[in-house]
Design an enzyme around this catalytic site. Sequence first.
Site, PDB file in Angstrom:
ATOM      1  N   GLU A 156      58.347  40.906  28.383  1.00  0.00           N
ATOM      2  CA  GLU A 156      58.898  40.793  29.676  1.00  0.00           C
ATOM      3  C   GLU A 156      58.818  39.198  29.991  1.00  0.00           C
ATOM      4  O   GLU A 156      58.124  38.561  29.742  1.00  0.00           O
ATOM      5  CB  GLU A 156      57.996  41.643  30.823  1.00  0.00           C
ATOM      6  CG  GLU A 156      58.476  41.659  32.320  1.00  0.00           C
ATOM      7  CD  GLU A 156      59.881  42.259  31.960  1.00  0.00           C
ATOM      8  OE1 GLU A 156      60.676  41.512  32.336  1.00  0.00           O
ATOM      9  OE2 GLU A 156      59.899  43.471  31.716  1.00  0.00           O
ATOM     10  N   GLY A 279      50.649  27.395  38.006  1.00  0.00           N
ATOM     11  CA  GLY A 279      49.315  28.223  38.377  1.00  0.00           C
ATOM     12  C   GLY A 279      49.884  29.684  37.967  1.00  0.00           C
ATOM     13  O   GLY A 279      50.802  29.591  37.036  1.00  0.00           O
ATOM     14  N   CYS A 282      50.241  33.666  34.279  1.00  0.00           N
ATOM     15  CA  CYS A 282      50.789  33.543  32.697  1.00  0.00           C
ATOM     16  C   CYS A 282      50.504  32.409  32.061  1.00  0.00           C
ATOM     17  O   CYS A 282      50.028  32.377  30.907  1.00  0.00           O
ATOM     18  CB  CYS A 282      52.086  33.913  32.910  1.00  0.00           C
ATOM     19  SG  CYS A 282      52.550  35.622  33.460  1.00  0.00           S
TER      20      CYS A 282
END
Length: 451
Positions: A156, A279, A282
């Site tokens: 994704e 931040g 991921c």
Amino acid sequence: RSHVPSRIAVVGTGYVGLGTAGLLAHLGYRVTGIDIDPDKIAQLQRGVVPIHEPGLDLLLASQEDRITWTTDYQAVAEADVIFICVGTPPGPDGTPDLRYVTGAARSIAAYLGDRPQVIVNKSTVPIGTGDFLQRLLEDHAPQFDETRHRVASNPEFLREGTALADSLYPDRIVLGGHPEAVEVLARLYGPLIEQSFTAPQGIGRPDSYSRPAVVRTTLQSAEMIKYAANAFLALKISFANEIAGLCERVGADIQEVTTGIGLDGRIGHRFLQAGLGWGGSCFGKDTQGLISAGREHAYPMPILQAAIDVNYRQRNVVVEKLLRHLKSLKGKRIAVLGMAFKPNTDDLRDAPAHDLIARLHQLGATVLAHDPVAMPRAEREWSHLTYTAAPDPATALRRADAAIIATEWEEYALLNWRDLVGTMRQPLVVDARNMLRETLPAQVEQIGRES
Ligand code: UPG
């Protein structure tokens, strides 16, 4: 021999799972969303979406006839395609923790049927997890048959805040695995690949958009594409931040510099915004994940380590700027505007504001923090921090010795800064996201440009 899929099971109802469920229902499939958390499922059954993501409530509500929410894995038996969309949080050493993936896979194994089924990993997983998943299913699924049951990887690339548009109008769709499994997924995504669906309300197709590229590849390469994409984006941001620091010292302006370099088609201007650094859930996890993968193979990855170091140094840069003006922070009132790791989300994971608030408090400051949507979440998740939640930016700024813009929320750009700085004890604004455009009757510090 690929079949046309119609029934889908989505395991995990976080950002990725909910988005995937909504998207596939919108494309016409019957979807069952499965989660082990009964509270989340109860909320979803009542029509309450447990996360803040623009347009998601509307999309899921419009598809309520096609989506069933349950804690029961039974639906896996009937599904043609089963998506694993569970979290892979980093463990103490930075290696992704696969316990949720393993747990989901074991539960799926128990219900695999005797029909052709594709089990797809959408979670960001270490390279090699697809093979691991295949073995796990072989070992645990009573009905397992490797000519019917195929494992695939379909990473994704959605960003929080624009998750739905990113999913509906992607740059590319990456499909990794056995060619038969890849073919089933290509059919599943047919309407997306052809862009033959009607745009959901409020998520119109961007003007310049035509259709996604489809990358058909192996499990390992698909898994690597996800990591390498995030690591490269993280790298771009850290690069801009490293150059920004030098810009300040030599009298150059990072905004002009990134415009200037971004115009080179080989570089591009996106993800070169200097500021407080990245931040979120991921970039930190995925750069660390690649480094630990390298470590396993005795292969150091110095570029990625440097990107991480520069990113976290950036959080101190802001504090240093305050100290330069205020000398000491003891007893000073500091307003922090923005707590979420970026605008349009209430996600606080690895948010720079967290470290900032902790550090300011440690240095003796009184912190007043505001965020347009993340404050209720901060009350739950940041209870270990000491700060006062301000109901609005004006309250945070009143009598403050300094204000820090930590997240570039649109509504902060629209504030009447001229009036607001007049209410501060000292008109000092550290615009750590370089978002202010007007000249103010205040000391304004930005990142990578002369104040
Ligand atoms: N950021 C900057 N400068 C920039 C761009 C972004 O500092 O020029 C920061 C931003 O403030 C945020 C972080 O970078 O803190 C990440 O932003 P973004 O990429 O928009 O957020 P995510 O939702 O974490 O999305 C990333 C990838 C996406 C991927 C997802 C999960 O962009 O493609 O699917 O992580 O892996």
